[in-house]
Write a protein that holds these residues in place. Sequence first.
Motif, PDB file in Angstrom:
ATOM      1  N   ASP A  85      -8.357  18.400  73.318  1.00 35.87           N
ATOM      2  CA  ASP A  85     -10.000  18.560  74.198  1.00 35.87           C
ATOM      3  C   ASP A  85      -9.450  17.140  75.270  1.00 35.87           C
ATOM      4  N   MET A  86      -9.120  16.196  74.821  1.00 37.31           N
ATOM      5  CA  MET A  86      -9.203  15.177  76.024  1.00 37.31           C
ATOM      6  C   MET A  86      -8.181  15.552  77.112  1.00 37.31           C
ATOM      7  N   ALA A  91     -11.332   5.279  78.663  1.00 36.10           N
ATOM      8  CA  ALA A  91     -12.538   6.267  79.222  1.00 36.10           C
ATOM      9  C   ALA A  91     -12.741   7.350  77.716  1.00 36.10           C
ATOM     10  N   LEU A  92     -11.306   7.324  76.962  1.00 37.27           N
ATOM     11  CA  LEU A  92     -11.930   8.037  76.492  1.00 37.27           C
ATOM     12  C   LEU A  92     -12.854   7.964  75.258  1.00 37.27           C
ATOM     13  N   THR A  93     -13.010   6.576  74.712  1.00 39.23           N
ATOM     14  CA  THR A  93     -14.103   6.462  74.082  1.00 39.23           C
ATOM     15  C   THR A  93     -15.436   6.073  75.027  1.00 39.23           C
ATOM     16  N   GLY A  94     -15.214   6.172  76.467  1.00 33.37           N
ATOM     17  CA  GLY A  94     -16.690   6.687  76.893  1.00 33.37           C
ATOM     18  C   GLY A  94     -16.914   7.810  76.346  1.00 33.37           C
ATOM     19  N   LEU A  95     -15.844   8.941  76.216  1.00 33.15           N
ATOM     20  CA  LEU A  95     -16.288  10.294  76.651  1.00 33.15           C
ATOM     21  C   LEU A  95     -16.436  10.930  75.604  1.00 33.15           C
ATOM     22  N   GLY A  96     -16.280  10.030  74.519  1.00 30.52           N
ATOM     23  CA  GLY A  96     -17.074  10.410  73.021  1.00 30.52           C
ATOM     24  C   GLY A  96     -15.888  10.434  71.744  1.00 30.52           C
ATOM     25  N   PHE A  97     -14.920  10.423  72.690  1.00 31.75           N
ATOM     26  CA  PHE A  97     -13.550  10.422  71.271  1.00 31.75           C
ATOM     27  C   PHE A  97     -13.412   9.072  70.414  1.00 31.75           C
ATOM     28  N   LYS A 135     -10.337  17.115  79.607  1.00 27.04           N
ATOM     29  CA  LYS A 135     -11.455  16.323  80.283  1.00 27.04           C
ATOM     30  C   LYS A 135     -10.774  15.086  80.796  1.00 27.04           C
ATOM     31  N   LEU A 136      -9.768  14.866  80.583  1.00 31.59           N
ATOM     32  CA  LEU A 136      -9.525  13.757  81.114  1.00 31.59           C
ATOM     33  C   LEU A 136      -7.888  13.287  81.347  1.00 31.59           C
TER      34      LEU A 136
END
Lengths: 81, 81
Positions: free
Chosen positions: B61-62, A24-30, B65-66
């Motif tokens: 930030d993570m 999910a973090l990768t999908g959010l651009g992290f 957001k998540l």
Amino acid sequence: MKAIVHVGLKPGVLDVQGKAVANALTGLGFGGVQEARVGKVIELELAHLTDREEARAQVTDMCEKLLANTVIESYRVEIAE
Amino acid sequence: MKAIVHVGLKPGVLDVQGKAVANALTGLGFGGVQEARVGKVIELELAHLTDREEARAQVTDMCEKLLANTVIESYRVEIAE
């Protein structure tokens, strides 16, 4: 007296929740999240206990009987005050 | 670089999981458990980050957001190495 119990999956046990978090973090651009592992922390407020070693023994017993699934999880007991 | 995120319910938010743990412990014969609160710990392995402050900013930030529901949960970011 306050006790803090950290419960986490043993190394080698597949952490599906952690994998979902990493994806999910990768999908959010992290970018750059190589691994995520998710564990639990249980804070206990214990009355009628003043001896630290007695408290540690009792909380360890709680972990073995209820708080951790010792087949797949490891735990660490911390006596805070 | 490794980051550890502690997520827990804000004070005043009813912790039903914690209440269930406290009741179960009492039912198992562990007297004196006044309160139990259950939180999460997320350990992240971050590649391509060498600066601690940059890592802290990104992990915060993570969380926003998540990783944390900031309406009812608070979080704390720890940069381990």
